[in-house]
Write a protein that holds these residues in place. Structure first.
Motif, PDB file in Angstrom:
ATOM      1  N   THR A 185      23.531  15.311 -63.461  1.00 38.18           N
ATOM      2  CA  THR A 185      24.932  14.956 -63.655  1.00 38.18           C
ATOM      3  C   THR A 185      25.118  13.453 -63.546  1.00 38.18           C
ATOM      4  O   THR A 185      24.589  12.808 -62.643  1.00 38.18           O
ATOM      5  N   ASN A 186      25.893  12.910 -64.491  1.00 35.59           N
ATOM      6  CA  ASN A 186      26.212  11.476 -64.521  1.00 35.59           C
ATOM      7  C   ASN A 186      27.658  11.317 -64.067  1.00 35.59           C
ATOM      8  O   ASN A 186      28.591  11.490 -64.865  1.00 35.59           O
ATOM      9  N   TYR A 187      27.850  10.991 -62.805  1.00 37.16           N
ATOM     10  CA  TYR A 187      29.174  11.082 -62.196  1.00 37.16           C
ATOM     11  C   TYR A 187      30.226  10.234 -62.901  1.00 37.16           C
ATOM     12  O   TYR A 187      31.329  10.702 -63.162  1.00 37.16           O
ATOM     13  N   ILE A 212      11.961   8.750 -63.524  1.00 37.89           N
ATOM     14  CA  ILE A 212      12.645   8.896 -64.810  1.00 37.89           C
ATOM     15  C   ILE A 212      13.780   7.877 -64.781  1.00 37.89           C
ATOM     16  O   ILE A 212      14.776   8.068 -64.077  1.00 37.89           O
ATOM     17  N   PRO A 213      13.665   6.772 -65.489  1.00 35.69           N
ATOM     18  CA  PRO A 213      14.665   5.697 -65.405  1.00 35.69           C
ATOM     19  C   PRO A 213      15.829   5.893 -66.357  1.00 35.69           C
ATOM     20  O   PRO A 213      15.851   6.813 -67.180  1.00 35.69           O
ATOM     21  N   ASP A 214      16.798   5.013 -66.224  1.00 41.30           N
ATOM     22  CA  ASP A 214      17.915   4.905 -67.169  1.00 41.30           C
ATOM     23  C   ASP A 214      18.758   6.172 -67.251  1.00 41.30           C
ATOM     24  O   ASP A 214      19.242   6.548 -68.318  1.00 41.30           O
ATOM     25  N   ILE A 215      18.954   6.837 -66.103  1.00 35.66           N
ATOM     26  CA  ILE A 215      19.852   7.984 -66.009  1.00 35.66           C
ATOM     27  C   ILE A 215      21.098   7.492 -65.276  1.00 35.66           C
ATOM     28  O   ILE A 215      21.012   7.078 -64.126  1.00 35.66           O
ATOM     29  N   ASP A 216      22.246   7.546 -65.910  1.00 34.63           N
ATOM     30  CA  ASP A 216      23.445   6.863 -65.428  1.00 34.63           C
ATOM     31  C   ASP A 216      24.016   7.509 -64.167  1.00 34.63           C
ATOM     32  O   ASP A 216      24.643   8.559 -64.231  1.00 34.63           O
ATOM     33  N   PHE A 217      23.793   6.877 -63.027  1.00 34.34           N
ATOM     34  CA  PHE A 217      24.302   7.316 -61.723  1.00 34.34           C
ATOM     35  C   PHE A 217      24.138   8.828 -61.535  1.00 34.34           C
ATOM     36  O   PHE A 217      25.106   9.572 -61.412  1.00 34.34           O
ATOM     37  N   PRO A 218      22.888   9.321 -61.494  1.00 30.92           N
ATOM     38  CA  PRO A 218      22.653  10.757 -61.334  1.00 30.92           C
ATOM     39  C   PRO A 218      22.896  11.184 -59.892  1.00 30.92           C
ATOM     40  O   PRO A 218      22.332  10.608 -58.960  1.00 30.92           O
ATOM     41  N   VAL A 219      23.735  12.193 -59.686  1.00 32.95           N
ATOM     42  CA  VAL A 219      24.025  12.640 -58.318  1.00 32.95           C
ATOM     43  C   VAL A 219      23.458  14.012 -57.995  1.00 32.95           C
ATOM     44  O   VAL A 219      23.313  14.370 -56.838  1.00 32.95           O
ATOM     45  N   ALA A 220      23.156  14.796 -59.021  1.00 29.80           N
ATOM     46  CA  ALA A 220      22.558  16.110 -58.792  1.00 29.80           C
ATOM     47  C   ALA A 220      21.609  16.417 -59.929  1.00 29.80           C
ATOM     48  O   ALA A 220      21.704  15.836 -61.015  1.00 29.80           O
ATOM     49  N   VAL A 221      20.687  17.367 -59.682  1.00 31.35           N
ATOM     50  CA  VAL A 221      19.657  17.643 -60.672  1.00 31.35           C
ATOM     51  C   VAL A 221      19.297  19.122 -60.631  1.00 31.35           C
ATOM     52  O   VAL A 221      19.378  19.769 -59.578  1.00 31.35           O
ATOM     53  N   ALA A 222      18.926  19.678 -61.783  1.00 26.06           N
ATOM     54  CA  ALA A 222      18.474  21.059 -61.894  1.00 26.06           C
ATOM     55  C   ALA A 222      17.332  21.104 -62.902  1.00 26.06           C
ATOM     56  O   ALA A 222      17.241  20.265 -63.794  1.00 26.06           O
ATOM     57  N   VAL A 243       8.896  18.049 -57.229  1.00 25.24           N
ATOM     58  CA  VAL A 243      10.174  17.811 -56.563  1.00 25.24           C
ATOM     59  C   VAL A 243      10.911  16.688 -57.292  1.00 25.24           C
ATOM     60  O   VAL A 243      10.336  15.626 -57.571  1.00 25.24           O
ATOM     61  N   TYR A 244      12.191  16.943 -57.595  1.00 28.73           N
ATOM     62  CA  TYR A 244      13.035  15.969 -58.274  1.00 28.73           C
ATOM     63  C   TYR A 244      14.118  15.502 -57.313  1.00 28.73           C
ATOM     64  O   TYR A 244      14.782  16.323 -56.672  1.00 28.73           O
ATOM     65  N   VAL A 245      14.298  14.183 -57.209  1.00 26.88           N
ATOM     66  CA  VAL A 245      15.282  13.594 -56.301  1.00 26.88           C
ATOM     67  C   VAL A 245      16.098  12.561 -57.071  1.00 26.88           C
ATOM     68  O   VAL A 245      15.531  11.664 -57.700  1.00 26.88           O
ATOM     69  N   THR A 246      17.426  12.692 -57.025  1.00 28.52           N
ATOM     70  CA  THR A 246      18.252  11.693 -57.698  1.00 28.52           C
ATOM     71  C   THR A 246      18.483  10.502 -56.782  1.00 28.52           C
ATOM     72  O   THR A 246      18.833  10.659 -55.618  1.00 28.52           O
ATOM     73  N   LEU A 247      18.273   9.319 -57.326  1.00 29.72           N
ATOM     74  CA  LEU A 247      18.556   8.060 -56.634  1.00 29.72           C
ATOM     75  C   LEU A 247      19.688   7.395 -57.415  1.00 29.72           C
ATOM     76  O   LEU A 247      19.457   6.567 -58.298  1.00 29.72           O
ATOM     77  N   ALA A 248      20.912   7.804 -57.100  1.00 29.89           N
ATOM     78  CA  ALA A 248      22.064   7.444 -57.925  1.00 29.89           C
ATOM     79  C   ALA A 248      22.259   5.942 -58.067  1.00 29.89           C
ATOM     80  O   ALA A 248      22.556   5.445 -59.157  1.00 29.89           O
ATOM     81  N   LEU A 249      22.111   5.223 -56.970  1.00 29.65           N
ATOM     82  CA  LEU A 249      22.383   3.787 -57.015  1.00 29.65           C
ATOM     83  C   LEU A 249      21.324   3.027 -57.795  1.00 29.65           C
ATOM     84  O   LEU A 249      21.500   1.844 -58.100  1.00 29.65           O
ATOM     85  N   SER A 250      20.217   3.705 -58.127  1.00 36.68           N
ATOM     86  CA  SER A 250      19.161   3.072 -58.922  1.00 36.68           C
ATOM     87  C   SER A 250      19.106   3.603 -60.339  1.00 36.68           C
ATOM     88  O   SER A 250      18.207   3.241 -61.102  1.00 36.68           O
ATOM     89  N   ASP A 251      20.053   4.505 -60.695  1.00 40.87           N
ATOM     90  CA  ASP A 251      20.055   5.104 -62.024  1.00 40.87           C
ATOM     91  C   ASP A 251      18.707   5.748 -62.346  1.00 40.87           C
ATOM     92  O   ASP A 251      18.184   5.624 -63.460  1.00 40.87           O
TER      93      ASP A 251
END
Length: 318
Positions: free
Chosen positions: A221-223, A200-210, A177-185
């Motif tokens: 997606t990096n909003y 998975i760190p250092d992903i710039d404000f991820p809001v959705a994942v596939a 299961v993959y969950v984006t935690l946007a405020l934590s990048d």
């Protein structure tokens, strides 16, 4: 924090906003309004005429007609498809529910209350479990699917253990299961029981994942950076960024792994079609008002898009 290439990286604890005007504005607004979820801020701005929509990408041809628009709940956020393609699950942020839709009959057949302000939704590869991320309590909950009923007898992951506010969700072919935690990048990864989390760190404000069907790639997606991160699923590290235009939110990958479908929210009511090999936007698909979540049918013939401001789900022939 600035990276070697001059771009803004994730903030350390206690570090001020990154210098990105969008992120700074959101941080300041949330501080004033009591940490409201992002969707409430968007809806408030839209209702008060404060938001100016922008084009999602450079001029490209439109492709794929919308064939149906299905009414769902209030402020629909995300959509997931069952492995057999017969059922769609839509999280409705505005009334804290999940709509169950007969994909062939193209109608809502059930609605279930879930956690406050649900965002992401995903189905397990065997079709027995549904996962819902709720930003109100900051949790991800595992539900058993029984016909068109949902039974909450599974695990619950509290975002307090890692970071607040789970956004988008996906489940890989192996059940992870993959969950984006946007405020934590960050993109959080757990097993199918929401246990043994890694990041998975250092992903710039991820809001959705596939996740790709071959389980090799993860797309987030990096909003604020107008891009999609391409992530090595095994190494759990970003490999590249694909520029897709303003405000990318929902994302789905085609079953054959050649295309990404990216919704732009609030945008101008369209979804970008991205050639993964060429890393370019090749066409756009017009949908409803405020496209948010995106999913593709298992056979690759249908695209489903939630329209946040229209309380509906667009069905598109691919």
């Amino acid at each position: 924090m600035t990276t070697e290439d001059g771009t803004q990286g994730p903030r350390r604890a206690g570090e001020p906003p990154s210098g990105n005007p969008g992120r700074e504005a959101m941080a300041q607004t949330e501080q004033v309004l009591g940490d409201l979820p992002l969707e409430r801020l968007f809806a408030k701005a839209r209702d008060e005429g404060l938001w100016v929509s922008s084009a999602p990408a450079e001029a490209v041809q439109e492709a794929a007609p919308e064939v149906k628009r299905i009414p769902v709940g209030v402020r629909p956020h995300s959509v997931a498809v069952s492995p057999d393609g017969t059922r769609l699950y839509v999280t409705n942020f505005g009334d804290s529910s999940v709509s169950v839709i007969d994909a062939y009959g193209e109608a809502v057949v059930a609605s279930h209350p879930v956690g406050e302000s649900p965002y992401g939704v995903a189905v397990s590869p065997d079709g027995t479990d549904l996962y819902v991320a709720a930003t109100g309590p900051g949790t991800v909950t595992q539900y058993s699917i029984s016909g068109d009923d949902l039974v909450q007898d599974g695990s619950i992951l509290s975002a307090d253990d890692h970071s607040k506010r789970p956004y988008g969700m996906a489940v890989g072919p192996d059940g992870r299961v993959y969950v984006t935690l946007a405020l934590s990048d960050t993109v959080l990864v757990t097993d199918r029981f929401l246990k043994n989390p890694t990041s998975i760190p250092d992903i710039d404000f991820p809001v959705a994942v596939a996740v790709s069907k071959d389980n090799a790639r993860v797309y987030a997606t990096n909003y604020f950076s107008k891009s999609v991160s391409v992530i090595d699923a095994s190494g759990k590290a970003a490999l590249a960024k694909i520029s897709v235009g303003n405000e990318p939110y929902g994302v789905a990958v085609s079953p054959d792994g050649t295309r990404l479908y990216v919704a732009h929210f609030p945008g101008t009511g369209s979804v970008s079609v991205v050639d993964i090999a060429g890393q370019t936007v090749v066409s756009t698909i017009p949908v409803g008002d405020g496209p948010r979540g995106v999913a593709v049918s298992p056979d690759g013939t249908r695209l489903y898009v939630t329209n946040f401001f229209a309380d509906s789900l667009s069905v598109v022939t691919l």
